[in-house]
Scaffold this motif. Structure first.
Motif, PDB file in Angstrom:
ATOM      1  N   VAL A  78       0.843  -1.203   0.000  1.00 27.73           N
ATOM      2  CA  VAL A  78       0.000   0.000   0.000  1.00 27.73           C
ATOM      3  C   VAL A  78       0.872   1.246   0.000  1.00 27.73           C
ATOM      4  O   VAL A  78       0.615   2.216  -0.738  1.00 27.73           O
ATOM      5  N   GLY A  79       1.923   1.249   0.789  1.00 31.28           N
ATOM      6  CA  GLY A  79       2.823   2.402   0.834  1.00 31.28           C
ATOM      7  C   GLY A  79       3.517   2.637  -0.493  1.00 31.28           C
ATOM      8  O   GLY A  79       3.684   3.797  -0.927  1.00 31.28           O
ATOM      9  N   VAL A  80       3.930   1.557  -1.172  1.00 30.14           N
ATOM     10  CA  VAL A  80       4.597   1.702  -2.466  1.00 30.14           C
ATOM     11  C   VAL A  80       3.649   2.317  -3.490  1.00 30.14           C
ATOM     12  O   VAL A  80       4.022   3.213  -4.259  1.00 30.14           O
ATOM     13  N   VAL A  81       2.386   1.866  -3.505  1.00 30.18           N
ATOM     14  CA  VAL A  81       1.414   2.417  -4.453  1.00 30.18           C
ATOM     15  C   VAL A  81       1.135   3.888  -4.136  1.00 30.18           C
ATOM     16  O   VAL A  81       1.014   4.726  -5.051  1.00 30.18           O
ATOM     17  N   LEU A  82       1.043   4.238  -2.869  1.00 34.02           N
ATOM     18  CA  LEU A  82       0.812   5.640  -2.504  1.00 34.02           C
ATOM     19  C   LEU A  82       1.971   6.527  -2.949  1.00 34.02           C
ATOM     20  O   LEU A  82       1.767   7.659  -3.435  1.00 34.02           O
ATOM     21  N   VAL A  83       3.199   6.039  -2.811  1.00 34.93           N
ATOM     22  CA  VAL A  83       4.362   6.824  -3.261  1.00 34.93           C
ATOM     23  C   VAL A  83       4.330   6.992  -4.779  1.00 34.93           C
ATOM     24  O   VAL A  83       4.601   8.085  -5.312  1.00 34.93           O
ATOM     25  N   SER A  84       3.971   5.904  -5.486  1.00 32.83           N
ATOM     26  CA  SER A  84       3.914   6.010  -6.949  1.00 32.83           C
ATOM     27  C   SER A  84       2.828   6.992  -7.392  1.00 32.83           C
ATOM     28  O   SER A  84       3.001   7.740  -8.369  1.00 32.83           O
ATOM     29  N   ILE A  85       1.703   7.033  -6.673  1.00 30.87           N
ATOM     30  CA  ILE A  85       0.640   8.003  -7.000  1.00 30.87           C
ATOM     31  C   ILE A  85       1.112   9.421  -6.703  1.00 30.87           C
ATOM     32  O   ILE A  85       0.823  10.367  -7.461  1.00 30.87           O
ATOM     33  N   ILE A 114      -7.718  -2.247  -2.546  1.00 30.96           N
ATOM     34  CA  ILE A 114      -7.154  -2.447  -3.887  1.00 30.96           C
ATOM     35  C   ILE A 114      -7.906  -1.595  -4.909  1.00 30.96           C
ATOM     36  O   ILE A 114      -7.299  -0.911  -5.750  1.00 30.96           O
ATOM     37  N   VAL A 115      -9.234  -1.616  -4.839  1.00 28.98           N
ATOM     38  CA  VAL A 115     -10.043  -0.843  -5.796  1.00 28.98           C
ATOM     39  C   VAL A 115      -9.799   0.658  -5.621  1.00 28.98           C
ATOM     40  O   VAL A 115      -9.654   1.404  -6.606  1.00 28.98           O
ATOM     41  N   ALA A 116      -9.727   1.099  -4.371  1.00 26.63           N
ATOM     42  CA  ALA A 116      -9.539   2.533  -4.122  1.00 26.63           C
ATOM     43  C   ALA A 116      -8.183   3.015  -4.642  1.00 26.63           C
ATOM     44  O   ALA A 116      -8.090   4.053  -5.331  1.00 26.63           O
ATOM     45  N   LEU A 117      -7.129   2.295  -4.350  1.00 29.17           N
ATOM     46  CA  LEU A 117      -5.797   2.723  -4.791  1.00 29.17           C
ATOM     47  C   LEU A 117      -5.657   2.595  -6.303  1.00 29.17           C
ATOM     48  O   LEU A 117      -5.002   3.435  -6.950  1.00 29.17           O
ATOM     49  N   ALA A 118      -6.237   1.522  -6.877  1.00 27.45           N
ATOM     50  CA  ALA A 118      -6.185   1.392  -8.334  1.00 27.45           C
ATOM     51  C   ALA A 118      -6.941   2.547  -8.993  1.00 27.45           C
ATOM     52  O   ALA A 118      -6.497   3.088 -10.022  1.00 27.45           O
ATOM     53  N   GLY A 119      -8.082   2.948  -8.425  1.00 21.69           N
ATOM     54  CA  GLY A 119      -8.811   4.098  -8.974  1.00 21.69           C
ATOM     55  C   GLY A 119      -8.028   5.392  -8.847  1.00 21.69           C
ATOM     56  O   GLY A 119      -8.013   6.223  -9.788  1.00 21.69           O
ATOM     57  N   MET A 120      -7.363   5.591  -7.706  1.00 16.18           N
ATOM     58  CA  MET A 120      -6.546   6.802  -7.536  1.00 16.18           C
ATOM     59  C   MET A 120      -5.410   6.834  -8.552  1.00 16.18           C
ATOM     60  O   MET A 120      -5.108   7.890  -9.146  1.00 16.18           O
ATOM     61  N   SER A 121      -4.763   5.680  -8.761  1.00 16.45           N
ATOM     62  CA  SER A 121      -3.678   5.626  -9.744  1.00 16.45           C
ATOM     63  C   SER A 121      -4.200   5.894 -11.148  1.00 16.45           C
ATOM     64  O   SER A 121      -3.562   6.592 -11.952  1.00 16.45           O
ATOM     65  N   LEU A 122      -5.391   5.328 -11.464  1.00 13.10           N
ATOM     66  CA  LEU A 122      -5.982   5.554 -12.783  1.00 13.10           C
ATOM     67  C   LEU A 122      -6.301   7.026 -12.999  1.00 13.10           C
ATOM     68  O   LEU A 122      -5.975   7.604 -14.062  1.00 13.10           O
ATOM     69  N   VAL A 123      -6.882   7.669 -12.005  1.00 10.92           N
ATOM     70  CA  VAL A 123      -7.228   9.094 -12.136  1.00 10.92           C
ATOM     71  C   VAL A 123      -5.974   9.950 -12.239  1.00 10.92           C
ATOM     72  O   VAL A 123      -5.884  10.874 -13.074  1.00 10.92           O
ATOM     73  N   GLY A 124      -4.970   9.643 -11.414  1.00  8.26           N
ATOM     74  CA  GLY A 124      -3.739  10.423 -11.481  1.00  8.26           C
ATOM     75  C   GLY A 124      -3.052  10.300 -12.820  1.00  8.26           C
ATOM     76  O   GLY A 124      -2.588  11.304 -13.403  1.00  8.26           O
ATOM     77  N   THR A 161      -2.803   0.855 -15.844  1.00 10.21           N
ATOM     78  CA  THR A 161      -3.394   0.494 -14.547  1.00 10.21           C
ATOM     79  C   THR A 161      -4.069  -0.884 -14.574  1.00 10.21           C
ATOM     80  O   THR A 161      -3.856  -1.705 -13.671  1.00 10.21           O
ATOM     81  N   ALA A 162      -4.891  -1.145 -15.578  1.00  7.91           N
ATOM     82  CA  ALA A 162      -5.700  -2.373 -15.590  1.00  7.91           C
ATOM     83  C   ALA A 162      -4.869  -3.656 -15.699  1.00  7.91           C
ATOM     84  O   ALA A 162      -5.105  -4.608 -14.926  1.00  7.91           O
ATOM     85  N   PRO A 163      -3.903  -3.770 -16.639  1.00  8.76           N
ATOM     86  CA  PRO A 163      -3.166  -5.036 -16.760  1.00  8.76           C
ATOM     87  C   PRO A 163      -2.468  -5.479 -15.485  1.00  8.76           C
ATOM     88  O   PRO A 163      -2.601  -6.662 -15.092  1.00  8.76           O
ATOM     89  N   PRO A 164      -1.695  -4.619 -14.786  1.00  5.57           N
ATOM     90  CA  PRO A 164      -1.055  -5.102 -13.550  1.00  5.57           C
ATOM     91  C   PRO A 164      -2.052  -5.497 -12.474  1.00  5.57           C
ATOM     92  O   PRO A 164      -1.826  -6.457 -11.728  1.00  5.57           O
ATOM     93  N   VAL A 165      -3.186  -4.739 -12.386  1.00  6.30           N
ATOM     94  CA  VAL A 165      -4.182  -5.085 -11.368  1.00  6.30           C
ATOM     95  C   VAL A 165      -4.822  -6.435 -11.672  1.00  6.30           C
ATOM     96  O   VAL A 165      -4.958  -7.297 -10.791  1.00  6.30           O
ATOM     97  N   LEU A 166      -5.233  -6.634 -12.923  1.00  3.83           N
ATOM     98  CA  LEU A 166      -5.868  -7.904 -13.286  1.00  3.83           C
ATOM     99  C   LEU A 166      -4.896  -9.080 -13.133  1.00  3.83           C
ATOM    100  O   LEU A 166      -5.278 -10.159 -12.646  1.00  3.83           O
ATOM    101  N   LEU A 167      -3.657  -8.875 -13.564  1.00  7.37           N
ATOM    102  CA  LEU A 167      -2.666  -9.953 -13.409  1.00  7.37           C
ATOM    103  C   LEU A 167      -2.418 -10.257 -11.941  1.00  7.37           C
ATOM    104  O   LEU A 167      -2.297 -11.432 -11.548  1.00  7.37           O
ATOM    105  N   GLY A 168      -2.352  -9.224 -11.116  1.00  8.34           N
ATOM    106  CA  GLY A 168      -2.143  -9.451  -9.684  1.00  8.34           C
ATOM    107  C   GLY A 168      -3.307 -10.187  -9.048  1.00  8.34           C
ATOM    108  O   GLY A 168      -3.104 -11.085  -8.209  1.00  8.34           O
ATOM    109  N   LEU A 169      -4.528  -9.815  -9.435  1.00  7.37           N
ATOM    110  CA  LEU A 169      -5.690 -10.532  -8.895  1.00  7.37           C
ATOM    111  C   LEU A 169      -5.668 -12.004  -9.298  1.00  7.37           C
ATOM    112  O   LEU A 169      -5.984 -12.893  -8.489  1.00  7.37           O
TER     113      LEU A 169
END
Length: 442
Positions: A78-85, A114-124, A161-169
């Motif tokens: 979670v921290g890594v994704v927040l830093v990337s955003i 997961i959905v919230a951070l993926a959405g934030m990354s997508l919007v950013g 955003t979508a490919p890494p999230v789907l692959l991770g799921l």
């Protein structure tokens, strides 16, 4: 496989050395990814510093620090994704964003996070791409249309955003499925081991039960005739000089009983030897049942019932007559109408009377004996009672293993009956048994 204390200490030291990584390969991979991410962010920090009016060295150092956060992706995804955003507006950390989203989706984090951070990354990413694309078009003095910028921005943001999230799921679900299957396999292995142990215990119990039953059959079949032989031999010795004719008669009886006993022993030993040369796996546990059945057949031979499966209540008169010929005063009393019962009920009733008479021969020679059999509505009862020895002899000197009463009790209890034995007030001994009806269908 047991581990020593030194091995456990070494394993603990190795785990502390690699921190949260379970394997060295995982640590090497994360460190390599962090170095690549740090180098990428450092290079991207140069144009960011020039655009922002900051020193280039600051942009490089900032990029190195931000990109190296990727080394913590397994511990704090979670921290890594927040830093990337956070560094997305500076157009930095594309590799960190992709790897961070994949790690977060494959982790055990709640779906809402997961959905919230993926959405934030997508919007950013969408905002940065939208602004950057408009700036590039404006500087190039090129007007492709109003649709171009939104479409390009949406495609690029979704593509990042979508490919890494789907692959991770997918990887996370597959990993959890494999862990579940592994746990289930371990559980099934433990259950199979437990079932194997229980089966072995049941097989051992069955073998012990069959051996006990065979020993009981051999005791019942042989002991009675051998006891009569000893009694006749003693009578033969007593009358040999005084009454030669009676001595000849007793000698003939001893010979007949000896031959019958030998025949029965040969039949039983032949059955026991029939399993020799057969593999163990092929004979367990069937041969024991076969031996038990053969012992029952030998019991029929002991009773002298040709063609029957075993002794029956109709043979009690002949059994009592044999004891009378041995000099015992026996009275047989039958109450109720004689009926056909299940073979095991009739055999058990016969054996109880036979063993009780054998005990009279052994321990109360010459005592008067009463055999009573009652056919009731729901049960059959039998009683063998003897008075004190008329010869004043407490024991006829016959060997006894103490298994007769035990065997009778086991037989009766196995059919759900009641067995009682003990001395009488008159100085004799009484054996009583009650068996449930078990009428045979005719």
């Amino acid at each position: 496989m047991t581990t020593t204390g030194a091995q456990q200490d070494a394993a603990g030291a190795d785990a502390r050395a690699w921190l949260w990584w379970g394997r060295r390969r995982s640590a090497v991979l994360d460190v390599t990814l962090a170095l690549v991410s740090a180098l990428e962010c450092a290079l991207e920090g140069v144009p960011f510093a020039e655009t922002s009016g900051l020193p280039v060295a600051f942009g490089v150092v900032f990029g190195l620090i931000a990109g190296s956060v990727l080394v913590l992706r397994r511990r704090w995804p979670v921290g890594v994704v927040l830093v990337s955003i956070a560094i997305t507006p500076a157009e930095m950390g594309f590799l960190m964003g992709i790897v961070g989203l994949y790690t977060l989706a494959a982790s055990e984090a709640p779906r809402r996070i997961i959905v919230a951070l993926a959405g934030m990354s997508l919007v950013g990413t969408l905002i940065v791409t939208f602004v950057r694309t408009r700036q590039d078009i404006a500087s190039a003095d090129f007007d492709p249309g109003s649709w171009y910028v939104p479409v390009v921005s949406a495609v690029m943001s979704v593509g990042m955003t979508a490919p890494p999230v789907l692959l991770g799921l997918y990887v996370g679900a597959r990993r959890r499925l494999m862990e579940s299957l592994r746990e289930r396999a371990d559980s099934l292995e433990q259950e199979l081991s437990l079932l194997a142990d229980r089966a072995e215990q049941r097989a051992q119990w069955a073998r012990t039960e069959e051996r006990t039953r065979i020993a009981r059959e051999m005791h019942d079949v042989v002991a009675h005739r051998v006891s009569l032989m000893v009694v006749h031999a003693a009578a033969l010795q007593a009358v040999a000089l005084k009454d030669p004719q009676k001595a000849v008669k007793n000698a003939a009886l001893v010979g007949d009983m000896g031959r019958q006993a030998l025949t029965e022993l040969r039949e039983m030993l032949g059955v026991l030897r029939s399993g020799e040369g057969v593999p163990v796996k092929a004979v367990e546990p069937v041969p024991l049942a076969a031996v038990g059945a053969a012992a029952a057949a030998a019991a029929a031979a002991a009773a002298g019932v040709p063609g029957a499966d075993g002794p029956a209540l109709a043979d009690l008169e002949r059994l009592v007559e044999e004891s009378r010929q041995a000099g015992m005063s026996v009275e047989l009393v039958v109450q109720g109408e004689l009926r056909e019962y299940r073979p095991e009920v009739e055999q058990t009733a016969y054996r109880v009377v036979q063993e009780a008479l054998t005990n009279v021969h052994k321990h109360a020679a010459g005592a008067r004996t009463w055999v009573r059999v009652a056919h009731r509505e729901a049960e059959i009862a039998m009683q063998v009672e003897n008075g004190p020895s008329e010869r004043g002899v407490a024991d006829a000197g016959l060997p006894s293993g103490g298994n007769g009463l035990v065997g009778m009790r086991e037989r009766v209890s196995a059919l759900g009956g009641v067995f009682v034995s003990g001395p009488t007030e008159a100085g004799g001994f009484r054996v009583s048994a009650v068996l449930p009806m078990g009428v045979s269908a005719v």
